[in-house]
Design a protein around this motif. Structure first.
Motif, PDB file in Angstrom:
ATOM      1  N   PRO A  64       0.800  -1.227   0.000  1.00  0.00           N
ATOM      2  CA  PRO A  64       0.000   0.000   0.000  1.00  0.00           C
ATOM      3  C   PRO A  64       0.834   1.279   0.000  1.00  0.00           C
ATOM      4  CG  PRO A  64      -0.248  -1.187   2.082  1.00  0.00           C
ATOM      5  CD  PRO A  64       0.593  -2.039   1.198  1.00  0.00           C
ATOM      6  N   ASP A  65       2.112   1.190   0.323  1.00  0.00           N
ATOM      7  CA  ASP A  65       2.973   2.366   0.331  1.00  0.00           C
ATOM      8  C   ASP A  65       3.803   2.505  -0.941  1.00  0.00           C
ATOM      9  OD1 ASP A  65       2.180   3.149   2.928  1.00  0.00           O
ATOM     10  OD2 ASP A  65       3.559   1.678   3.797  1.00  0.00           O
ATOM     11  N   SER A  66       3.548   1.647  -1.924  1.00  0.00           N
ATOM     12  CA  SER A  66       4.368   1.682  -3.136  1.00  0.00           C
ATOM     13  C   SER A  66       4.097   2.942  -3.944  1.00  0.00           C
ATOM     14  CB  SER A  66       4.122   0.444  -3.994  1.00  0.00           C
ATOM     15  OG  SER A  66       2.852   0.486  -4.583  1.00  0.00           O
ATOM     16  N   GLU A  67       5.092   3.343  -4.676  1.00  0.00           N
ATOM     17  CA  GLU A  67       5.006   4.495  -5.568  1.00  0.00           C
ATOM     18  C   GLU A  67       4.871   3.992  -7.001  1.00  0.00           C
ATOM     19  OE1 GLU A  67       5.172   7.846  -4.830  1.00  0.00           O
ATOM     20  OE2 GLU A  67       5.075   7.299  -2.698  1.00  0.00           O
ATOM     21  N   PRO A  68       4.165   4.733  -7.854  1.00  0.00           N
ATOM     22  CA  PRO A  68       4.089   4.336  -9.255  1.00  0.00           C
ATOM     23  C   PRO A  68       5.479   4.288  -9.891  1.00  0.00           C
ATOM     24  CG  PRO A  68       2.495   6.046  -8.762  1.00  0.00           C
ATOM     25  CD  PRO A  68       3.386   5.923  -7.565  1.00  0.00           C
ATOM     26  N   GLU A  69       5.695   3.305 -10.759  1.00  0.00           N
ATOM     27  CA  GLU A  69       6.960   3.170 -11.483  1.00  0.00           C
ATOM     28  C   GLU A  69       6.686   3.299 -12.971  1.00  0.00           C
ATOM     29  OE1 GLU A  69       9.098  -0.382 -10.489  1.00  0.00           O
ATOM     30  OE2 GLU A  69       8.675  -0.157  -8.353  1.00  0.00           O
ATOM     31  N   LEU A  70       7.480   4.132 -13.636  1.00  0.00           N
ATOM     32  CA  LEU A  70       7.353   4.270 -15.080  1.00  0.00           C
ATOM     33  C   LEU A  70       7.784   2.965 -15.730  1.00  0.00           C
ATOM     34  CD1 LEU A  70       6.681   6.147 -17.448  1.00  0.00           C
ATOM     35  CD2 LEU A  70       9.091   6.818 -17.450  1.00  0.00           C
ATOM     36  N   PHE A  71       6.882   2.361 -16.514  1.00  0.00           N
ATOM     37  CA  PHE A  71       7.164   1.089 -17.166  1.00  0.00           C
ATOM     38  C   PHE A  71       7.671   1.303 -18.587  1.00  0.00           C
ATOM     39  CE2 PHE A  71       5.773  -2.622 -19.648  1.00  0.00           C
ATOM     40  CZ  PHE A  71       6.415  -3.629 -18.941  1.00  0.00           C
ATOM     41  N   SER A  72       7.055   2.244 -19.307  1.00  0.00           N
ATOM     42  CA  SER A  72       7.438   2.465 -20.700  1.00  0.00           C
ATOM     43  C   SER A  72       6.940   3.826 -21.166  1.00  0.00           C
ATOM     44  CB  SER A  72       6.831   1.368 -21.587  1.00  0.00           C
ATOM     45  OG  SER A  72       7.239   1.507 -22.921  1.00  0.00           O
ATOM     46  N   ILE A  73       7.666   4.401 -22.116  1.00  0.00           N
ATOM     47  CA  ILE A  73       7.217   5.610 -22.802  1.00  0.00           C
ATOM     48  C   ILE A  73       6.978   5.219 -24.255  1.00  0.00           C
ATOM     49  CG2 ILE A  73       7.769   7.954 -23.499  1.00  0.00           C
ATOM     50  CD1 ILE A  73       9.585   8.150 -21.050  1.00  0.00           C
ATOM     51  N   THR A  74       5.749   5.399 -24.706  1.00  0.00           N
ATOM     52  CA  THR A  74       5.377   5.021 -26.064  1.00  0.00           C
ATOM     53  C   THR A  74       4.858   6.244 -26.804  1.00  0.00           C
ATOM     54  OG1 THR A  74       3.039   4.557 -25.641  1.00  0.00           O
ATOM     55  CG2 THR A  74       4.607   2.800 -25.104  1.00  0.00           C
ATOM     56  N   ASP A  75       4.567   6.068 -28.067  1.00  0.00           N
ATOM     57  CA  ASP A  75       3.901   7.130 -28.818  1.00  0.00           C
ATOM     58  C   ASP A  75       2.428   6.773 -29.042  1.00  0.00           C
ATOM     59  OD1 ASP A  75       4.252   5.095 -30.627  1.00  0.00           O
ATOM     60  OD2 ASP A  75       5.106   6.346 -32.194  1.00  0.00           O
ATOM     61  N   PHE A  76       1.881   5.913 -28.171  1.00  0.00           N
ATOM     62  CA  PHE A  76       0.500   5.452 -28.295  1.00  0.00           C
ATOM     63  C   PHE A  76      -0.474   6.438 -27.645  1.00  0.00           C
ATOM     64  CE2 PHE A  76       2.227   0.852 -27.722  1.00  0.00           C
ATOM     65  CZ  PHE A  76       2.784   0.887 -28.980  1.00  0.00           C
ATOM     66  N   ASN A  77      -1.681   6.464 -28.179  1.00  0.00           N
ATOM     67  CA  ASN A  77      -2.820   7.083 -27.501  1.00  0.00           C
ATOM     68  C   ASN A  77      -3.545   5.935 -26.797  1.00  0.00           C
ATOM     69  OD1 ASN A  77      -2.933   8.944 -30.359  1.00  0.00           O
ATOM     70  ND2 ASN A  77      -2.764   9.976 -28.397  1.00  0.00           N
ATOM     71  N   ILE A  78      -3.184   5.705 -25.544  1.00  0.00           N
ATOM     72  CA  ILE A  78      -3.671   4.545 -24.797  1.00  0.00           C
ATOM     73  C   ILE A  78      -5.133   4.768 -24.426  1.00  0.00           C
ATOM     74  CG2 ILE A  78      -3.345   3.117 -22.747  1.00  0.00           C
ATOM     75  CD1 ILE A  78      -0.392   4.190 -22.779  1.00  0.00           C
ATOM     76  N   SER A  79      -6.008   3.994 -25.060  1.00  0.00           N
ATOM     77  CA  SER A  79      -7.442   4.177 -24.827  1.00  0.00           C
ATOM     78  C   SER A  79      -8.038   3.117 -23.909  1.00  0.00           C
ATOM     79  CB  SER A  79      -8.208   4.192 -26.149  1.00  0.00           C
ATOM     80  OG  SER A  79      -7.987   2.999 -26.866  1.00  0.00           O
ATOM     81  N   SER A  80      -7.373   1.972 -23.768  1.00  0.00           N
ATOM     82  CA  SER A  80      -7.899   0.931 -22.896  1.00  0.00           C
ATOM     83  C   SER A  80      -6.857  -0.153 -22.688  1.00  0.00           C
ATOM     84  CB  SER A  80      -9.161   0.313 -23.504  1.00  0.00           C
ATOM     85  OG  SER A  80      -9.783  -0.559 -22.587  1.00  0.00           O
ATOM     86  N   PHE A  81      -7.094  -0.964 -21.689  1.00  0.00           N
ATOM     87  CA  PHE A  81      -6.321  -2.174 -21.433  1.00  0.00           C
ATOM     88  C   PHE A  81      -7.299  -3.336 -21.417  1.00  0.00           C
ATOM     89  CE2 PHE A  81      -3.638   1.106 -19.716  1.00  0.00           C
ATOM     90  CZ  PHE A  81      -2.339   0.659 -19.910  1.00  0.00           C
ATOM     91  N   GLY A  82      -6.786  -4.529 -21.576  1.00  0.00           N
ATOM     92  CA  GLY A  82      -7.620  -5.717 -21.497  1.00  0.00           C
ATOM     93  C   GLY A  82      -6.775  -6.929 -21.170  1.00  0.00           C
ATOM     94  N   VAL A  83      -7.431  -8.035 -20.927  1.00  0.00           N
ATOM     95  CA  VAL A  83      -6.751  -9.302 -20.666  1.00  0.00           C
ATOM     96  C   VAL A  83      -7.420 -10.395 -21.488  1.00  0.00           C
ATOM     97  CG1 VAL A  83      -5.919  -8.710 -18.352  1.00  0.00           C
ATOM     98  CG2 VAL A  83      -8.153  -9.773 -18.626  1.00  0.00           C
TER      99      VAL A  83
END
Length: 104
Positions: A64-83
């Motif tokens: 619960p005390d974790s900080e966000p970590e940058l995973f990647s920098i893309t040139d995408f317009n990220i509109s959604s995620f899915g599985v």
């Protein structure tokens, strides 16, 4: 009695991430907790991104005390995620109409 109506197995945990964009983005796109098998080191990490900047962050949901970590920098317009049926993560790029998955 409330406990008679409460099914613990269906409860969700919510967490709040403070988003300091300072010109880094315009709109957070919520994601998913990674539960696939292809990347065990990412298991339990919540993935989310920014539509405007294309940045993708992860957050350790077990801490619960974790900080966000940058995973990647893309040139995408990220509109959604899915599985998929194997819990592997997908990302939708609105700008190209493309679907991406994690690869090594």
């Amino acid at each position: 009695m409330l406990s008679n109506y409460l099914n613990i197995s269906n409860l969700c945990l919510f967490f709040i991430v403070y988003y300091e964009f300072f010109g880094l983005g315009i709109s957070i796109t919520g994601g998913y907790v990674y539960r696939g098998n292809s990347f065990p080191e990412l298991s339990g990490r919540y993935f989310y991104g920014d539509f405007g900047s294309g940045r993708i962050w992860t957050l350790d949901t077990s801490n619960p005390d974790s900080e966000p970590e940058l995973f990647s920098i893309t040139d995408f317009n990220i509109s959604s995620f899915g599985v998929d049926q194997n819990n592997e993560l997908y990302l939708l790029n609105y700008g190209e109409g493309s679907i991406y998955t994690l690869e090594r």
